[in-house]
Scaffold this active site. Structure first.
Site, PDB file in Angstrom:
ATOM      1  N   LYS A  41       1.036  -1.441  -0.373  1.00  0.00           N
ATOM      2  CA  LYS A  41      -0.199   0.028  -0.008  1.00  0.00           C
ATOM      3  C   LYS A  41       0.980   1.063   0.009  1.00  0.00           C
ATOM      4  O   LYS A  41       1.810   1.366   0.532  1.00  0.00           O
ATOM      5  CB  LYS A  41      -1.440  -0.186   1.580  1.00  0.00           C
ATOM      6  CG  LYS A  41      -0.358   0.112   2.087  1.00  0.00           C
ATOM      7  CD  LYS A  41      -0.833  -0.346   4.110  1.00  0.00           C
ATOM      8  CE  LYS A  41      -0.227  -0.230   5.384  1.00  0.00           C
ATOM      9  NZ  LYS A  41      -0.901  -0.937   6.375  1.00  0.00           N
ATOM     10  N   TYR A  79      16.934  30.238   6.880  1.00  0.00           N
ATOM     11  CA  TYR A  79      15.880  30.687   7.020  1.00  0.00           C
ATOM     12  C   TYR A  79      15.846  30.761   8.433  1.00  0.00           C
ATOM     13  O   TYR A  79      15.880  29.826   9.406  1.00  0.00           O
ATOM     14  CB  TYR A  79      14.717  29.586   6.514  1.00  0.00           C
ATOM     15  CG  TYR A  79      14.123  29.975   5.288  1.00  0.00           C
ATOM     16  CD1 TYR A  79      13.995  31.478   4.505  1.00  0.00           C
ATOM     17  CD2 TYR A  79      14.057  28.852   4.154  1.00  0.00           C
ATOM     18  CE1 TYR A  79      14.045  31.407   3.314  1.00  0.00           C
ATOM     19  CE2 TYR A  79      13.881  28.922   3.130  1.00  0.00           C
ATOM     20  CZ  TYR A  79      13.979  30.071   2.593  1.00  0.00           C
ATOM     21  OH  TYR A  79      13.887  30.488   0.891  1.00  0.00           O
TER      22      TYR A  79
HETATM   23  C1  LIG Z   1      -0.086  -1.894   7.062  1.00  0.00           C
HETATM   24  C2  LIG Z   1      -1.007  -3.272   7.538  1.00  0.00           C
HETATM   25  C3  LIG Z   1       0.662  -3.808   7.510  1.00  0.00           C
HETATM   26  C4  LIG Z   1       1.747  -4.243   7.253  1.00  0.00           C
HETATM   27  O1  LIG Z   1       2.103  -3.866   8.510  1.00  0.00           O
HETATM   28  P1  LIG Z   1       4.042  -3.785   8.512  1.00  0.00           P
HETATM   29  O2  LIG Z   1       4.243  -2.436  10.393  1.00  0.00           O
HETATM   30  O3  LIG Z   1       4.436  -2.657   8.037  1.00  0.00           O
HETATM   31  O4  LIG Z   1       4.498  -4.187   8.659  1.00  0.00           O
HETATM   32  C5  LIG Z   1      -0.424  -5.076   7.752  1.00  0.00           C
HETATM   33  N1  LIG Z   1      -1.353  -5.714   8.752  1.00  0.00           N
HETATM   34  C6  LIG Z   1      -1.989  -4.437   8.209  1.00  0.00           C
HETATM   35  C7  LIG Z   1      -3.955  -4.659   7.855  1.00  0.00           C
HETATM   36  C8  LIG Z   1      -1.725  -2.732   7.321  1.00  0.00           C
HETATM   37  O5  LIG Z   1      -2.649  -2.040   7.292  1.00  0.00           O
END
Ligand SMILES: *Cc1c(COP(=O)(O)O)cnc(C)c1O
Length: 358
Positions: A35, A255
């Site tokens: 994702k 800045y």
């Molecule tokens: C994003 C997500 C993961 C992965 O989590 P990590 O901490 O990056 O390994 C796993 N399960 C769900 C439901 C998620 O939303």
């Protein structure tokens, strides 16, 4: 000099990390979590580099469609599921698997006339209080899903851990016990662990694991290095010195004059700012690798550049290579300086930064 700043994506590291994670959870199938543009690494190139993954998990329908359009044939799981009849129909067309965590989503399935029989991932809330059915509702929900006119091809079960990255926190044990009490003996495949769950809690492995962060070579535990888990950082955010200047003692840099030279200093200006995804909350003292050696960022992060005190480093000139994070400098260390987590820095790399897959 090619690009001033680029994100080098090491696909062999990605493959190696997947092997390491598998070795920790032999027998579990792996859904690689890609994702948010594969945590900033590039959705499609990341998936293409992982032909050994059993499945890919995404948050949104569009992310799954992009994978199918790139020719990805593995199972694809929509972690938040679908929210309208149109989305359900599209998910069926694309052969996506759907997480079902809300009564609306069951109603959508009940009303659907689609031929497709989904793999349905029923999500149980064991304490995270974000997505999922409460444990007391689980039995009724499972019965309702099984009674669909077009029953699922398979029902699988999942839950998500809220504090698995805290080794001594009793909440994880409580969540694991709740989930097991509810689902033990049902004969349905189960998925529990994210990266911290997989690497820290043997009981969190289940038939399916869901690694994200660890796949990208980052340790989910703040006090433990990636190398300790045999993980290799996949992204190296590489940059370049664009000028070097002398700053006399007592003069300020950048800045707001936020940093004043305590001595006659040599300051390298390095490409890379919040317009590339560096956070402005990165403060004076955050490390930058210049020619492979650490030097402190000084003053404020600007849109396109940062200043680095290289007074103690020889031979820094225009064109000198720098690493903002990645090989040799863990993104988690930088995240700690910015008061955030590695996830946010990785996901935040902007579109203007070219990704170079090696
Ligand atoms: C994003 C997500 C993961 C992965 O989590 P990590 O901490 O990056 O390994 C796993 N399960 C769900 C439901 C998620 O939303």
């Amino acid at each position: 000099m090619t690009q001033l700043i680029r994100a080098i994506i090491d696909s062999s590291a990605l493959k190696s990390n997947l092997r390491q994670i598998r070795a920790k959870a032999s027998g579990s199938r792996v859904m690689a979590v890609v994702k948010a543009n594969a945590y900033g690494h590039g959705l499609v190139p990341t998936a293409l580099a992982l032909p050994e993954a059993d499945a890919f998990a995404v948050a949104r329908l569009e992310e799954g469609i992009a994978l199918r359009e790139a020719g990805i044939r593995q199972e694809i799981i929509l972690l938040e599921g679908v929210f309208s009849p149109e989305q359900l129909a599209e998910a069926a067309r694309q052969r996506f698997e759907i997480v079902v965590h809300d009564p609306l989503q069951i109603a959508l399935l009940e009303r659907s006339t689609a031929e497709h029989r989904f793999v349905v991932w029923l999500k149980v809330d064991t304490g995270m209080n974000r997505l999922g059915f409460r444990t007391e509702d689980f039995g009724a929900v499972l019965a309702r899903v099984r009674a669909l006119a077009r029953p699922p091809a398979e029902v699988r079960l999942m839950t998500h851990l809220a504090r698995a990255d805290e080794r001594d926190c009793p909440m994880t044990r409580m969540q694991l016990e709740r989930f097991d009490a509810l689902t033990h003996g049902l004969g349905l495949a189960r998925s529990i662990g994210n990266s911290a769950g997989i690497l820290g809690w043997e009981e969190a492995r289940g038939e399916w694991i869901r690694p994200g962060l660890a796949l990208y070579g980052i340790s989910p535990f703040s006090q433990e290095s990636s190398a300790g888990f045999g993980l290799i950082p996949v992204m190296t955010l590489a940059s370049t010195v664009i000028t070097v200047r002398r700053v006399p003692r007592g003069e300020s840099v950048g800045y707001g004059g936020a940093w004043t030279a305590p001595r006659d200093s040599r300051i390298a200006i390095v490409a890379g700012g919040y317009g590339d995804g560096l956070l402005r909350s990165l403060s004076t003292g955050a490390p930058v690798l210049v020619n492979g050696r650490r030097a402190p960022l000084v003053g404020r992060v600007a849109m396109d550049m940062i200043a680095v005190d290289v007074s103690d480093l020889p031979e820094v000139e225009v064109g000198t290579r720098c690493v903002l994070w990645g090989r040799g400098l863990e993104v988690s260390e930088l995240a700690a300086h910015a008061g955030t987590v590695a996830y946010e820095l990785l996901c935040g790399v902007r579109a203007r930064v070219p990704r170079e897959v090696i």
